[in-house]
Design an enzyme around this catalytic site. Structure first.
Site, PDB file in Angstrom:
ATOM      1  N   ASN A  96      87.113 101.776  30.910  1.00 29.40           N
ATOM      2  CA  ASN A  96      87.070 103.138  31.454  1.00 29.40           C
ATOM      3  C   ASN A  96      88.182 103.928  30.771  1.00 29.40           C
ATOM      4  O   ASN A  96      89.353 103.826  31.134  1.00 29.40           O
ATOM      5  CB  ASN A  96      87.274 103.107  32.968  1.00 29.40           C
ATOM      6  CG  ASN A  96      87.210 104.493  33.599  1.00 29.40           C
ATOM      7  OD1 ASN A  96      87.088 105.506  32.915  1.00 29.40           O
ATOM      8  ND2 ASN A  96      87.309 104.539  34.914  1.00 29.40           N
ATOM      9  N   ARG A 152      82.221 103.171  31.094  1.00 29.63           N
ATOM     10  CA  ARG A 152      81.964 104.283  32.004  1.00 29.63           C
ATOM     11  C   ARG A 152      81.983 105.577  31.198  1.00 29.63           C
ATOM     12  O   ARG A 152      82.951 105.887  30.524  1.00 29.63           O
ATOM     13  CB  ARG A 152      83.028 104.353  33.100  1.00 29.63           C
ATOM     14  CG  ARG A 152      82.884 105.573  34.012  1.00 29.63           C
ATOM     15  CD  ARG A 152      83.981 105.617  35.055  1.00 29.63           C
ATOM     16  NE  ARG A 152      83.833 106.766  35.940  1.00 29.63           N
ATOM     17  CZ  ARG A 152      84.640 107.813  35.953  1.00 29.63           C
ATOM     18  NH1 ARG A 152      85.655 107.876  35.100  1.00 29.63           N
ATOM     19  NH2 ARG A 152      84.446 108.807  36.790  1.00 29.63           N
ATOM     20  N   HIS A 194      79.893 110.041  40.474  1.00 29.38           N
ATOM     21  CA  HIS A 194      80.128 108.813  41.245  1.00 29.38           C
ATOM     22  C   HIS A 194      78.868 107.950  41.319  1.00 29.38           C
ATOM     23  O   HIS A 194      78.693 107.156  42.247  1.00 29.38           O
ATOM     24  CB  HIS A 194      80.602 109.129  42.671  1.00 29.38           C
ATOM     25  CG  HIS A 194      81.956 109.770  42.745  1.00 29.38           C
ATOM     26  ND1 HIS A 194      82.278 110.759  43.657  1.00 29.38           N
ATOM     27  CD2 HIS A 194      83.081 109.577  42.007  1.00 29.38           C
ATOM     28  CE1 HIS A 194      83.527 111.138  43.496  1.00 29.38           C
ATOM     29  NE2 HIS A 194      84.045 110.434  42.493  1.00 29.38           N
ATOM     30  N   ARG A 197      91.236 119.126  44.417  1.00 29.22           N
ATOM     31  CA  ARG A 197      90.136 120.033  44.096  1.00 29.22           C
ATOM     32  C   ARG A 197      89.629 120.718  45.359  1.00 29.22           C
ATOM     33  O   ARG A 197      89.554 120.107  46.427  1.00 29.22           O
ATOM     34  CB  ARG A 197      88.982 119.276  43.433  1.00 29.22           C
ATOM     35  CG  ARG A 197      89.354 118.609  42.124  1.00 29.22           C
ATOM     36  CD  ARG A 197      88.172 117.837  41.559  1.00 29.22           C
ATOM     37  NE  ARG A 197      88.614 116.615  40.906  1.00 29.22           N
ATOM     38  CZ  ARG A 197      87.847 115.554  40.693  1.00 29.22           C
ATOM     39  NH1 ARG A 197      86.587 115.567  41.101  1.00 29.22           N
ATOM     40  NH2 ARG A 197      88.332 114.492  40.088  1.00 29.22           N
ATOM     41  N   VAL A 216      89.835 106.409  50.838  1.00 30.02           N
ATOM     42  CA  VAL A 216      89.957 107.061  52.146  1.00 30.02           C
ATOM     43  C   VAL A 216      88.872 106.574  53.088  1.00 30.02           C
ATOM     44  O   VAL A 216      89.134 106.233  54.249  1.00 30.02           O
ATOM     45  CB  VAL A 216      89.902 108.591  51.994  1.00 30.02           C
ATOM     46  CG1 VAL A 216      89.926 109.278  53.349  1.00 30.02           C
ATOM     47  CG2 VAL A 216      91.057 109.090  51.126  1.00 30.02           C
ATOM     48  N   GLU A 218      82.786  99.643  41.176  1.00 23.75           N
ATOM     49  CA  GLU A 218      82.128 100.312  40.061  1.00 23.75           C
ATOM     50  C   GLU A 218      82.131  99.459  38.797  1.00 23.75           C
ATOM     51  O   GLU A 218      81.181  99.498  38.012  1.00 23.75           O
ATOM     52  CB  GLU A 218      82.799 101.659  39.805  1.00 23.75           C
ATOM     53  CG  GLU A 218      82.592 102.642  40.951  1.00 23.75           C
ATOM     54  CD  GLU A 218      83.360 103.929  40.776  1.00 23.75           C
ATOM     55  OE1 GLU A 218      82.844 104.835  40.104  1.00 23.75           O
ATOM     56  OE2 GLU A 218      84.484 104.025  41.315  1.00 23.75           O
TER      57      GLU A 218
END
Length: 399
Positions: free
Chosen positions: A9, A90, A179, A240, A330, A383
């Site tokens: 990645n 990725r 995602h 963001r 989270v 992932e």
């Protein structure tokens, strides 16, 4: 037939890697090279539960990957290129061109470069990672797995913005979503927990971390997602803004004289939780909130409210819902956020069990009550394993 896959990645100034079995997900080693191109970089190589960290100058991505391979030689396990099934990459943005993982060749590289305007912060680094890995592993198949691919199943009415035709056709303005590798992994794992075929399972999946998004998944296929043309749309994130009135750009330009680049920088890096409270780490936000910080409380409430709105909207989009699934740092580790995000949804059949929700745990699990009509699940994402799994499917499927 080997199932070993090296997953890479490549970020703007970092390189993350993991060597794992794509069939079982068992990792042999992983690591990160950070501050590429700066005076002093950091390499951390993790194997057998032990971290080996060193500072060193890392000039570019090729130097970063060579440094990682050197760490494999010194700390293990040794990488035999003949025993690698693939190198999985990725890649953030595949536009509307890629709905599946793709073997990397010159044509693929040219296409990813053509898509740079859609992801100027991510695709250039991903592209460099592809090129470097091809040079260092010339005999090993390289496979690109796109974050946007999972969402290519969205129906036209879900991905289309109400903007002029020329924008949509000539400039590729539409919703893409991100995602995707996380959603693919989590959707499949959630169906297993529910003991349902993934083709018969409807989910609202919430990928909540410093970057955050939601997705409506019907039968293992995305039908809507909160991120759009860019990863700025949708939920409140660490730095963001998420959804906001698009006229704010023009207002700031007229009132403050800010350039578009200045506005974009503020919305990407200085907004979200950081803009509301001064911090973007959710753990610190929670500590401040518990200490009575009003700004932290507001940030938490705005974050949870936005999640709750998307749960309701995607329940309506799906028509029938079998589970709400929390993943990401989270989503996995904040029971307070899960409780706040689902408050008031009892009439929709979504009922948490307070004890299960508060109980510590790192594995996939249900946190809903026994009488909840809709399950509430916590499913850690992986992932890298998903990229490795998809890379194996491409490579073994083509042999």
């Amino acid at each position: 037939m080997t199932q070993r896959v090296l997953v890479l990645n490549a970020g703007s100034s970092s390189l993350k890697y993991r060597l794992l079995d794509g069939g079982t997900g068992v990792a042999e080693a992983s690591g990160t090279v950070e501050r590429i191109g700066e005076d002093t970089g950091t390499l951390t190589h993790s194997v057998d539960g032990e971290d080996h960290t060193e500072e060193r100058h890392v000039a570019d991505f090729e130097d970063a990957l060579r440094s990682a391979l050197d760490a494999f030689d010194r700390h293990g396990p040794a990488i035999d290129r003949d025993d690698l099934a693939a190198v999985g990459h990725r890649v953030v943005h595949g536009g509307d061109l890629f709905a599946e993982p793709v073997v990397v060749d010159d044509r693929l590289l040219a296409t990813v470069e053509d898509l740079v305007p859609l992801a100027p912060l991510h695709n250039p680094a991903n592209l460099e990672g592809l090129r470097v890995a091809r040079r260092l592993f010339p005999e090993v198949p390289q496979v690109a797995v796109f974050d946007t691919a999972f969402h290519q199943t969205m129906p036209e009415h879900a991905y289309t913005y109400a903007v002029p035709l020329a924008w949509r056709e000539e400039h590729r303005i539409r919703r893409y979503g991100f995602h995707g590798t996380s959603y693919a992994f989590v959707s499949r794992r959630a169906a297993e927990l529910l003991d349902r075929p993934v083709e018969e399972t409807n989910l609202v999946v919430l990928h909540l971390g410093n970057g955050a998004s939601a997705a409506a998944v019907r039968g293992g296929r995305s039908v809507d997602t909160s991120m759009g043309l860019t990863p700025l749309e949708g939920l409140v994130m660490g730095t963001r803004s998420g959804d906001l009135d698009p006229a704010i750009h023009g207002h700031l330009h007229r009132e403050l004289g800010w350039s578009l680049d200045e506005i974009d920088r503020a919305l990407y890096r200085e907004s979200g939780l950081r803009g509301l409270s001064g911090v973007n780490d959710f753990r610190e936000l929670t500590r401040r909130m518990e200490a009575g910080d009003d700004a932290a409380r507001l940030a938490f409430d705005v974050y949870a409210y936005r999640v709750r709105k998307y749960v309701g909207a995607y329940y309506a989009a799906l028509g029938e819902l079998h589970a709400v699934v929390f993943t990401g740092g989270v989503g996995q580790h904040s029971p307070d956020l899960r409780a706040a995000a689902l408050t008031g949804l009892d009439r929709l059949g979504i009922v948490l069990d307070p004890a299960r929700n508060a109980a510590p745990g790192n594995g996939a699990r249900a946190v809903s009550s026994d009488d909840s009509g809709v399950a509430v699940l916590v499913v850690p994402t992986d992932e890298e394993w998903e990229i490795a799994r998809q890379a194996l499917e491409v490579v073994h499927g083509s042999t």
